[in-house]
Design a protein around this motif. Structure first.
Motif, PDB file in Angstrom:
ATOM      1  N   GLY A 152       4.973   8.725  -3.502  1.00  0.00           N
ATOM      2  CA  GLY A 152       6.006   9.012  -4.486  1.00  0.00           C
ATOM      3  C   GLY A 152       7.363   9.118  -3.805  1.00  0.00           C
ATOM      4  O   GLY A 152       7.461   9.234  -2.573  1.00  0.00           O
ATOM      5  N   GLU A 153       8.416   9.125  -4.597  1.00  0.00           N
ATOM      6  CA  GLU A 153       9.766   9.192  -4.028  1.00  0.00           C
ATOM      7  C   GLU A 153       9.982  10.476  -3.231  1.00  0.00           C
ATOM      8  O   GLU A 153      10.684  10.465  -2.219  1.00  0.00           O
ATOM      9  CB  GLU A 153      10.803   9.030  -5.129  1.00  0.00           C
ATOM     10  N   ALA A 211      11.265  10.521   0.522  1.00  0.00           N
ATOM     11  CA  ALA A 211      12.456  11.290   0.880  1.00  0.00           C
ATOM     12  C   ALA A 211      12.164  12.248   2.038  1.00  0.00           C
ATOM     13  O   ALA A 211      13.031  12.494   2.887  1.00  0.00           O
ATOM     14  CB  ALA A 211      12.969  12.056  -0.341  1.00  0.00           C
ATOM     15  N   HIS A 212      10.961  12.781   2.079  1.00  0.00           N
ATOM     16  CA  HIS A 212      10.565  13.690   3.149  1.00  0.00           C
ATOM     17  C   HIS A 212      10.425  12.943   4.480  1.00  0.00           C
ATOM     18  O   HIS A 212      10.654  13.504   5.548  1.00  0.00           O
ATOM     19  CB  HIS A 212       9.242  14.370   2.774  1.00  0.00           C
ATOM     20  N   GLY A 213      10.048  11.673   4.400  1.00  0.00           N
ATOM     21  CA  GLY A 213       9.868  10.849   5.594  1.00  0.00           C
ATOM     22  C   GLY A 213       8.407  10.501   5.815  1.00  0.00           C
ATOM     23  O   GLY A 213       7.519  11.298   5.509  1.00  0.00           O
ATOM     24  N   THR A 228       0.827  -1.196   0.000  1.00  0.00           N
ATOM     25  CA  THR A 228       0.000   0.000   0.000  1.00  0.00           C
ATOM     26  C   THR A 228       0.866   1.253   0.000  1.00  0.00           C
ATOM     27  O   THR A 228       0.621   2.188  -0.765  1.00  0.00           O
ATOM     28  CB  THR A 228      -0.946   0.004   1.222  1.00  0.00           C
ATOM     29  N   ALA A 229       1.894   1.271   0.830  1.00  0.00           N
ATOM     30  CA  ALA A 229       2.783   2.432   0.906  1.00  0.00           C
ATOM     31  C   ALA A 229       3.443   2.704  -0.438  1.00  0.00           C
ATOM     32  O   ALA A 229       3.486   3.846  -0.906  1.00  0.00           O
ATOM     33  CB  ALA A 229       3.836   2.210   1.983  1.00  0.00           C
ATOM     34  N   ASN A 230       3.957   1.667  -1.070  1.00  0.00           N
ATOM     35  CA  ASN A 230       4.630   1.852  -2.354  1.00  0.00           C
ATOM     36  C   ASN A 230       3.663   2.273  -3.457  1.00  0.00           C
ATOM     37  O   ASN A 230       4.045   3.001  -4.367  1.00  0.00           O
ATOM     38  CB  ASN A 230       5.386   0.590  -2.757  1.00  0.00           C
ATOM     39  N   ALA A 231       2.416   1.852  -3.359  1.00  0.00           N
ATOM     40  CA  ALA A 231       1.432   2.231  -4.372  1.00  0.00           C
ATOM     41  C   ALA A 231       1.009   3.694  -4.219  1.00  0.00           C
ATOM     42  O   ALA A 231       0.711   4.353  -5.211  1.00  0.00           O
ATOM     43  CB  ALA A 231       0.212   1.320  -4.290  1.00  0.00           C
ATOM     44  N   LEU A 232       0.993   4.192  -3.004  1.00  0.00           N
ATOM     45  CA  LEU A 232       0.451   5.525  -2.755  1.00  0.00           C
ATOM     46  C   LEU A 232       1.486   6.640  -2.673  1.00  0.00           C
ATOM     47  O   LEU A 232       1.159   7.795  -2.936  1.00  0.00           O
ATOM     48  CB  LEU A 232      -0.362   5.513  -1.453  1.00  0.00           C
ATOM     49  N   THR A 241      13.692   1.788  -3.241  1.00  0.00           N
ATOM     50  CA  THR A 241      13.271   3.197  -3.238  1.00  0.00           C
ATOM     51  C   THR A 241      14.339   4.061  -2.575  1.00  0.00           C
ATOM     52  O   THR A 241      14.661   5.149  -3.058  1.00  0.00           O
ATOM     53  CB  THR A 241      11.918   3.355  -2.525  1.00  0.00           C
ATOM     54  N   ALA A 242      14.894   3.583  -1.466  1.00  0.00           N
ATOM     55  CA  ALA A 242      15.955   4.333  -0.784  1.00  0.00           C
ATOM     56  C   ALA A 242      17.158   4.545  -1.709  1.00  0.00           C
ATOM     57  O   ALA A 242      17.754   5.632  -1.714  1.00  0.00           O
ATOM     58  CB  ALA A 242      16.380   3.600   0.486  1.00  0.00           C
TER      59      ALA A 242
END
Length: 175
Positions: free
Chosen positions: A78-79, A83-85, A72-76, A160-161
């Motif tokens: 953006g990078e 990056a913001h946290g 869910t996190a990866n679907a919703l 993603t990181a």
């Protein structure tokens, strides 16, 4: 009702400072505002007062199983959001202030309002799941400190990181 949500660090700070957080319409893309307002209107019809704020999106369950939370996190997100946290908040919210809907129906209706002729003109507010792959989403009017069971930073996955670390616009001046 046990729920979980992913939120920016400043949301967590606001709840810690004042005991609650209501979202701001400025954070909602102008293209999405009519559909988000339809969600708050439906919540109001059910006696759930969002005030003059958009709802907070959550997902049912305890947020314990890594795969559904990560998917869910990866679907919703953006990078730039990763990056913001992000923080994973596990909640226990009174059912009276929740609205459960189909994530699939929501996306079909959102697509229609964005001009997709294959989207759905009318939102199905019943909460009925529409496909075998559909999931339930839950909106609440705000976050309250007394509803938070646990809050912790939730880092992006390794892939993603790595993309964030390789992008000078995302990694920030300190790196």
């Amino acid at each position: 009702m046990r729920l979980w949500t992913l939120q920016a660090p400043e949301v967590v700070a606001a709840v810690r400072a004042s005991g609650r957080y209501r979202a701001d319409w400025d954070l909602v893309s102008s293209n999405f505002r009519p559909t988000f307002r339809a969600m708050t209107d439906e919540m109001a019809r059910r006696g759930i007062d969002c005030g003059d704020a958009p709802p907070v999106w959550c997902w049912p369950g305890r947020g314990l199983r890594r795969t559904p939370v990560r998917r869910t996190a990866n679907a919703l997100l953006g990078e730039h959001e990763w990056a913001h946290g992000r923080w994973l908040l596990k909640l226990r919210v009174p059912e009276a202030v929740t609205l459960s809907t189909s994530y699939s129906a929501w996306n079909d209706h959102l697509a229609y309002t964005l001009g997709d002729p294959y989207g759905t003109a009318e939102m199905d507010w019943s909460g009925r799941l529409h496909t075998d792959w559909d999931e339930r989403q839950v909106t609440i009017p705000e976050l309250r400190a007394e509803w938070i069971v646990r809050a912790r930073p939730y880092p992006p996955d390794a892939e993603t990181a790595a993309r964030i670390a390789a992008d000078p616009l995302l990694r920030g001046p300190e790196q």
